[in-house]
Scaffold this motif. Sequence first.
Motif, PDB file in Angstrom:
ATOM      1  N   PRO A 159       0.813  -1.225   0.000  1.00  0.00           N
ATOM      2  CA  PRO A 159       0.000   0.000   0.000  1.00  0.00           C
ATOM      3  C   PRO A 159       0.840   1.266   0.000  1.00  0.00           C
ATOM      4  CG  PRO A 159      -0.112  -1.123   2.131  1.00  0.00           C
ATOM      5  CD  PRO A 159       0.540  -2.066   1.187  1.00  0.00           C
ATOM      6  N   GLY A 160       2.094   1.154   0.431  1.00  0.00           N
ATOM      7  CA  GLY A 160       2.981   2.315   0.400  1.00  0.00           C
ATOM      8  C   GLY A 160       3.601   2.569  -0.955  1.00  0.00           C
ATOM      9  N   GLY A 161       3.360   1.664  -1.896  1.00  0.00           N
ATOM     10  CA  GLY A 161       3.840   1.848  -3.257  1.00  0.00           C
ATOM     11  C   GLY A 161       5.068   1.032  -3.589  1.00  0.00           C
ATOM     12  N   VAL A 162       5.261   0.806  -4.878  1.00  0.00           N
ATOM     13  CA  VAL A 162       6.450   0.158  -5.415  1.00  0.00           C
ATOM     14  C   VAL A 162       7.342   1.257  -5.986  1.00  0.00           C
ATOM     15  CG1 VAL A 162       7.306  -1.348  -7.255  1.00  0.00           C
ATOM     16  CG2 VAL A 162       5.312  -2.027  -5.911  1.00  0.00           C
ATOM     17  N   THR A 163       8.646   1.181  -5.723  1.00  0.00           N
ATOM     18  CA  THR A 163       9.544   2.256  -6.160  1.00  0.00           C
ATOM     19  C   THR A 163      10.445   1.863  -7.326  1.00  0.00           C
ATOM     20  OG1 THR A 163      11.093   1.567  -4.429  1.00  0.00           O
ATOM     21  CG2 THR A 163       9.566   3.369  -3.903  1.00  0.00           C
ATOM     22  N   ALA A 164      10.581   0.565  -7.606  1.00  0.00           N
ATOM     23  CA  ALA A 164      11.420   0.108  -8.708  1.00  0.00           C
ATOM     24  C   ALA A 164      10.940  -1.271  -9.134  1.00  0.00           C
ATOM     25  CB  ALA A 164      12.891   0.066  -8.302  1.00  0.00           C
ATOM     26  N   ALA A 165      11.283  -1.679 -10.353  1.00  0.00           N
ATOM     27  CA  ALA A 165      10.836  -2.981 -10.848  1.00  0.00           C
ATOM     28  C   ALA A 165      11.780  -3.483 -11.928  1.00  0.00           C
ATOM     29  CB  ALA A 165       9.421  -2.883 -11.407  1.00  0.00           C
ATOM     30  N   THR A 166      11.895  -4.793 -12.034  1.00  0.00           N
ATOM     31  CA  THR A 166      12.591  -5.403 -13.159  1.00  0.00           C
ATOM     32  C   THR A 166      11.782  -6.581 -13.650  1.00  0.00           C
ATOM     33  OG1 THR A 166      14.687  -6.311 -13.972  1.00  0.00           O
ATOM     34  CG2 THR A 166      14.061  -6.916 -11.729  1.00  0.00           C
TER      35      THR A 166
END
Length: 302
Positions: free
Chosen positions: A203-210
């Motif tokens: 709920p606090g969010g995703v900041t990076a992804a691969t």
Amino acid sequence: MIYETFGGPEALELREVPEPHAGPGEVRVRVTAAGLNPMDWAIAARPELAARFGIAVPSGFGSDLAGVIDEAGDGVEGFAAGDRVHGTALGKAVADHVVIRPPADALWRTPEGVGDEVAATLGVAGLTAAAALAAIGPRAGDTVLIGGAAGGVGVFAVQLARLAGATVIGTASPGTFGFLRRLGAEPVAYGAGLAERVRALAPGGVTAATDLFGTETAEAALTLGVAPGRISTVAAGPNPPGGVQATGAYSAAADAMERITAAIAGGGLTVPIAATFPVEKIRDAVTLQAGRHVHGKVVVTF
């Protein structure tokens, strides 16, 4: 191991061939283990992909290997007979002896504390994971979404992101959830509705992804508001969606392998070996690898 026509595991043939020897600037490795990657059987099955890598039939098979140098030609620097090594030799790794010309072929010393079966899994998968993460810079406080987290590259990416201090959410099939939790990732099912499921987990969010498999995870990350500059892909082609970064093992930092093997030797990173097969059973090994349901790495031994 040779194939003369493109096709499935049935095309692979184990043959006796003249013994190769190291020439000037070359070393010969007596191979003890070869790690399999999805790209190995994909190249052997798809002539258009093989052409992209400069491979034509008849061809050898495999990319990653480990063993001991038993011949060193004139002019070789940094390696000598007797050195334990591991490396990548595209299209020729599955053989009793492989001649390698460093640095054109990647070759590293195998440190104490890292066995040959583990070392044989590192060249493609380890460097691909390192490059995918370097492109997005995971750090303490980040929540990183990793697509294909239970695969051969994913097992490295999950642990390297955790070592960087990030919280990791990994996409996978439900059958691999326990496996991913043991690696330190919070699992989430891939497929339709991925962004909504990730939002519920973070709920606090995703900041990076691969995205280590295609584009689904990258697209979900964009939907979740992750900046394109903090999203990477390794299997989406040169033009991934939304301006995210395409990368691969070729982009790994010069010291990436040394950092990976140091983490393994120090106990901070483990390499799950899902199965080992003697080279005579390589068709079974490739069939298992190609099924894409294996948890960890598949290794062929000599």
